[in-house]
Design an enzyme around this catalytic site. Structure first.
Site, PDB file in Angstrom:
ATOM      1  N   HIS A 148      84.509  -2.557 111.642  1.00 30.70           N
ATOM      2  CA  HIS A 148      85.643  -1.756 111.671  1.00 30.70           C
ATOM      3  C   HIS A 148      86.180  -0.422 113.465  1.00 30.70           C
ATOM      4  CE1 HIS A 148      84.236  -1.946 107.681  1.00 30.70           C
ATOM      5  NE2 HIS A 148      84.047  -1.137 107.497  1.00 30.70           N
ATOM      6  N   GLU A 159      73.233   8.349 130.415  1.00 35.64           N
ATOM      7  CA  GLU A 159      72.845   9.375 130.875  1.00 35.64           C
ATOM      8  C   GLU A 159      72.084   9.647 132.689  1.00 35.64           C
ATOM      9  OE1 GLU A 159      70.574  12.320 127.882  1.00 35.64           O
ATOM     10  OE2 GLU A 159      69.937  10.804 128.597  1.00 35.64           O
ATOM     11  N   LYS A 184      67.921  19.175 132.206  1.00 32.27           N
ATOM     12  CA  LYS A 184      66.695  19.288 130.891  1.00 32.27           C
ATOM     13  C   LYS A 184      66.813  20.511 130.052  1.00 32.27           C
ATOM     14  CE  LYS A 184      62.978  17.253 130.145  1.00 32.27           C
ATOM     15  NZ  LYS A 184      63.546  15.774 129.274  1.00 32.27           N
ATOM     16  N   ASN A 239      69.312  33.148 135.623  1.00 29.44           N
ATOM     17  CA  ASN A 239      69.176  31.544 134.795  1.00 29.44           C
ATOM     18  C   ASN A 239      69.792  32.383 132.926  1.00 29.44           C
ATOM     19  OD1 ASN A 239      66.604  30.409 132.396  1.00 29.44           O
ATOM     20  ND2 ASN A 239      69.501  29.948 132.999  1.00 29.44           N
ATOM     21  N   GLY A 240      71.054  31.748 133.005  1.00 28.12           N
ATOM     22  CA  GLY A 240      71.776  32.690 132.146  1.00 28.12           C
ATOM     23  C   GLY A 240      73.501  32.692 131.891  1.00 28.12           C
ATOM     24  N   ARG A 262      65.638  22.044 135.662  1.00 29.54           N
ATOM     25  CA  ARG A 262      66.875  22.286 135.419  1.00 29.54           C
ATOM     26  C   ARG A 262      68.228  22.427 136.149  1.00 29.54           C
ATOM     27  NH1 ARG A 262      63.822  26.102 131.688  1.00 29.54           N
ATOM     28  NH2 ARG A 262      65.733  27.703 131.678  1.00 29.54           N
ATOM     29  N   LYS A 301      70.441   6.909 126.905  1.00 32.99           N
ATOM     30  CA  LYS A 301      69.510   6.856 127.707  1.00 32.99           C
ATOM     31  C   LYS A 301      70.413   5.977 128.850  1.00 32.99           C
ATOM     32  CE  LYS A 301      67.116   8.663 127.551  1.00 32.99           C
ATOM     33  NZ  LYS A 301      66.928   9.659 126.248  1.00 32.99           N
ATOM     34  N   CYS A 320      69.814  25.955 135.197  1.00 29.98           N
ATOM     35  CA  CYS A 320      68.828  26.463 135.850  1.00 29.98           C
ATOM     36  C   CYS A 320      67.414  27.208 136.388  1.00 29.98           C
ATOM     37  CB  CYS A 320      69.700  28.168 136.394  1.00 29.98           C
ATOM     38  SG  CYS A 320      71.424  28.238 136.900  1.00 29.98           S
ATOM     39  N   GLU A 325      70.132   5.921 121.097  1.00 25.28           N
ATOM     40  CA  GLU A 325      69.341   6.492 122.052  1.00 25.28           C
ATOM     41  C   GLU A 325      69.139   6.034 122.919  1.00 25.28           C
ATOM     42  OE1 GLU A 325      68.078   8.890 122.414  1.00 25.28           O
ATOM     43  OE2 GLU A 325      66.456   9.141 124.455  1.00 25.28           O
ATOM     44  N   TRP A 378      72.230  25.233 137.802  1.00 24.03           N
ATOM     45  CA  TRP A 378      73.531  23.952 136.842  1.00 24.03           C
ATOM     46  C   TRP A 378      74.940  25.492 136.798  1.00 24.03           C
ATOM     47  CZ3 TRP A 378      75.409  23.931 132.805  1.00 24.03           C
ATOM     48  CH2 TRP A 378      75.620  23.160 132.024  1.00 24.03           C
TER      49      TRP A 378
HETATM   50  C1  G6P Z   1      69.666  18.042 127.655  1.00 28.10           C
HETATM   51  C2  G6P Z   1      68.453  17.166 128.134  1.00 28.10           C
HETATM   52  C3  G6P Z   1      68.400  16.126 126.540  1.00 28.10           C
HETATM   53  C4  G6P Z   1      67.933  16.595 125.728  1.00 28.10           C
HETATM   54  C5  G6P Z   1      68.848  18.207 125.225  1.00 28.10           C
HETATM   55  C6  G6P Z   1      68.062  18.358 123.959  1.00 28.10           C
HETATM   56  O1  G6P Z   1      70.483  17.637 127.295  1.00 28.10           O
HETATM   57  O2  G6P Z   1      69.325  16.524 129.099  1.00 28.10           O
HETATM   58  O3  G6P Z   1      67.430  14.909 127.163  1.00 28.10           O
HETATM   59  O4  G6P Z   1      67.795  15.982 124.703  1.00 28.10           O
HETATM   60  O5  G6P Z   1      68.820  19.225 126.259  1.00 28.10           O
HETATM   61  O6  G6P Z   1      67.336  19.237 124.613  1.00 28.10           O
HETATM   62  P1  G6P Z   1      65.514  19.337 123.823  1.00 28.10           P
HETATM   63  O7  G6P Z   1      64.598  20.269 124.820  1.00 28.10           O
HETATM   64  O8  G6P Z   1      65.727  20.701 122.699  1.00 28.10           O
HETATM   65  O9  G6P Z   1      65.349  18.723 123.156  1.00 28.10           O
END
Ligand code: G6P
Length: 612
Positions: free
Chosen positions: A508, A492, A607, A99-100, A27, A489, A2, A485, A73
């Site tokens: 395995h 996501e 994010k 937000n929260g 957000r 990506k 949010c 990673e 969100w």
């Molecule tokens: C969310 C984002 C990710 C990020 C993760 C941790 O899931 O979409 O891209 O890696 O949070 O966020 P931070 O700000 O703590 O790195």
């Protein structure tokens, strides 16, 4: 999680609020709304994105000089018009954005329902605005006092802004656990979840601390108090952020812009800290705690998501170079276990946003148990940065694309410098190796630049695979976190199922998945178990799997075996994640674009995850 924005001043609030919402959309983006005070209180809100709100508002009066706005969100209640913020009080004279998460909203709601209140939404936020009005009416309080009295009852996290038809000359803002920043302009104030909606208008900002409230007047001085009514002197920061850093700069997406920024952002992470010529690494932010780090027996790294993957690279680096034992923990698990933490332990918290609720809670827990806490954050002044004893900012610049790219390489750059710094002080690697690695690290930005030249090749490979349903990513040693990673990506932003695996573990289980349909991305750079990875490629090929290999320039062996090859410049094994992760970022980007996905705003994600 949010985004909230507010404005009070002499300009029209609406365009400022909408622009602010666009900047905060990273957000959350499942619904959006705005409340404007112009004689009466008007709320316009809708499910969908900020663009949908704009379409809706074309028919309405948006002339007000005071207003609040929200991009959501969803936590409590599905994305819908009714659950969208702002929420109004029963009299429709007060409005709130939040937000929260209000954890005790159930109990508060029950009490209000028993007293005859009804609710329009499923949200925790509507409960709070009902409570504020209830207190105001029962006790005859002004808005500021009523908000304060209500917040005393709240358990959970909040960044809120409240406006009232009866007091149209002020915004009341408060925060606990969720970020809130106030911009001070000329006869105007801004409030937002981060500085991005503010920086265009002013660089003077105040970050509210937990359990602080701001009384923000139309004319006059900003007043900050605790929610227990103690006056505070606000500390005014000068923002260094440039407006250009939060715009796309000619790229079709923020994610692509941020991928291409990496030669610069990695350099910025090292700027003033690494000098290969003199052999000096100086990390000013941890200077007071460097002896703790050099002498500790154990490092615990806590993080979430991509930052956790950077932490895994850190594990290899600290063990390999500094000979310190490392545990890498998902912050969300760590905080709810009963972990053994000693006063001699160093906990490194990695977070791009510096706001991730689980990482923040893990930091607070470890700090309470006496550990030394070091932060690696991107956002200056963020909650995690402030909750640590010391730290190094990554200086990657604002990262807007939800899928993290430049923040990851910046985090790994900092971890590399930290590990080398300790190794240099402890003598756990030879002087010649130390100097060689410093030189290699300094050369990384140029190698990343060179890697970006493969963009067209990667686009062509993406065209072949953008319709597949599954991907496997394999790597060993330092390239194992790179595989994780790379898979994250792809998941996501393209919604293709992908798994990252240590290459040797394939036999395995995942090997059962391999057939002629299955693309397997193998990071097969020279050195670092190269021969073993070559054997793993053979195992994939023997089962008719399709191999996309990331190899070191000049490789001749994997070339003959793989179906598609992406070359990266040679670097030392310990630094290879900084280069090898780049083609995987590009692969996921192109595949997502070819599938018509919104790469900067993937579904269901946000994010900054400020809820548990
Ligand atoms: C969310 C984002 C990710 C990020 C993760 C941790 O899931 O979409 O891209 O890696 O949070 O966020 P931070 O700000 O703590 O790195």
């Amino acid at each position: 999680m949010c985004g909230i924005v507010g404005y009070i001043g002499t300009k029209k609030a609406y365009p400022i609020l909408i622009k602010g919402l666009y900047r905060l959309e990273y957000r959350g983006y499942d619904s959006a709304g705005v409340a404007l005070l112009d004689g009466g209180l008007n709320i316009y809100k809708t499910h969908g994105k900020v663009a949908d709100l704009e379409k809706l508002a074309t028919n309405y009066n948006v002339q007000a000089n005071i207003g609040i706005a929200h991009t959501r969100w969803a936590t409590h209640g599905e994305p819908s018009d009714l659950n969208a913020h702002p929420h109004h009080s029963p009299s429709k004279k007060l409005a709130i954005i939040h937000n929260g998460i209000i954890e005790n909203y159930g109990a508060l709601k029950k009490e209000l329902v028993n007293r005859g209140y009804t609710f329009n939404s499923d949200t925790d936020t509507e409960v709070l605005i009902h409570l504020i009005e209830d207190i105001q009416q029962n006790e005859g309080l002004a808005l500021e006092e009523a908000v304060r009295a209500a917040l005393i009852h709240v358990i959970g996290a909040y960044a809120i802004v409240v406006i009232s038809e009866a007091q149209p000359d002020m915004l009341i803002a408060a925060k606990k656990g969720s970020p809130l920043v106030i911009g001070i302009g000329d006869n105007e104030y801004f409030v937002a979840s981060d500085p991005s909606p503010i920086v265009e208008y002013t660089k003077e900002v105040v970050y509210l601390e937990d359990e602080e409230m701001a009384i923000i007047p139309k004319d006059g001085e900003l007043c900050v108090k605790t929610i227990r009514n103690q006056e505070k002197t606000p500390y005014v920061y000068h923002l260094e952020m440039q407006l250009s850093s939060i715009e796309k700069g000619g790229f079709p997406h923020f994610m692509l812009k941020e991928i291409f920024e990496q030669p610069r952002s990695i350099k910025d992470s090292m700027r003033g800290r690494l000098n290969a010529g003199t052999g000096i690494i100086s990390l000013g932010g941890i200077i007071d705690y460097e002896n703790k780090l050099i002498n500790c027996q154990r490092i615990i790294i806590v993080a979430c998501g991509t930052s956790w993957h950077a932490g895994l690279v850190g594990e290899y680096l600290f063990e390999d170079l500094a000979r310190i034992s490392v545990e890498v923990e998902y912050a969300s698990e760590f905080r709810y276990r009963n972990p053994v933490i000693n006063e001699d332990d160093v906990v490194i918290a990695i977070s791009q946003s510096g706001e991730t609720a689980d990482t923040l809670a893990a930091v607070e827990m470890a700090r309470a148990k006496g550990a030394t806490i070091i932060g690696i954050c991107n956002v200056v002044g963020s909650s995690i940065a402030r909750a640590t004893h010391a730290g190094s900012y990554t200086h990657a610049g604002p990262e807007i694309g939800v899928a993290s790219t430049k923040a990851f390489t910046a985090q790994v750059t900092i971890l590399s410098m930290m590990a080398l710094f300790i190794a240099g002080k402890k003598g756990s690697i030879s002087q010649s190796r130390y100097h060689q690695l410093l030189g290699e690290l300094e050369a990384i930005p140029a190698k990343v630049e060179k890697t970006l030249e493969s963009n067209d090749t990667i686009l062509e490979i993406s065209k072949i695979f953008h319709n597949v349903r599954n991907f496997l990513y394999l790597g060993r040693g330092y390239n194992f976190p790179v595989a994780l990673e790379g898979a994250l990506k792809l998941k996501e932003i393209s919604y293709i199922h992908a798994e990252g695996y240590p290459a040797a573990e394939m036999k395995h289980g995942p090997i059962a998945l391999i057939d002629e349909e299955m693309p397997v991305v193998v990071i097969a750079t020279r050195k670092g178990n190269y021969d073993k990875v070559v054997s793993n490629i053979q195992e994939v090929k023997a089962r008719k799997g399709i191999v996309i290999a990331v190899v070191t320039e000049g490789d001749e062996v994997v070339y003959t075996m793989a179906d598609h090859v992406i070359e990266i410049p040679e670097t030392d094994e310990v630094l290879v994640p900084l280069v090898a992760s780049i083609p995987l970022q590009l692969l996921s980007y192109h595949i997502a674009v070819l599938r018509g996905c919104n790469v900067d705003q993937p579904r269901n994600l946000a994010k900054s995850v400020t809820v548990e």
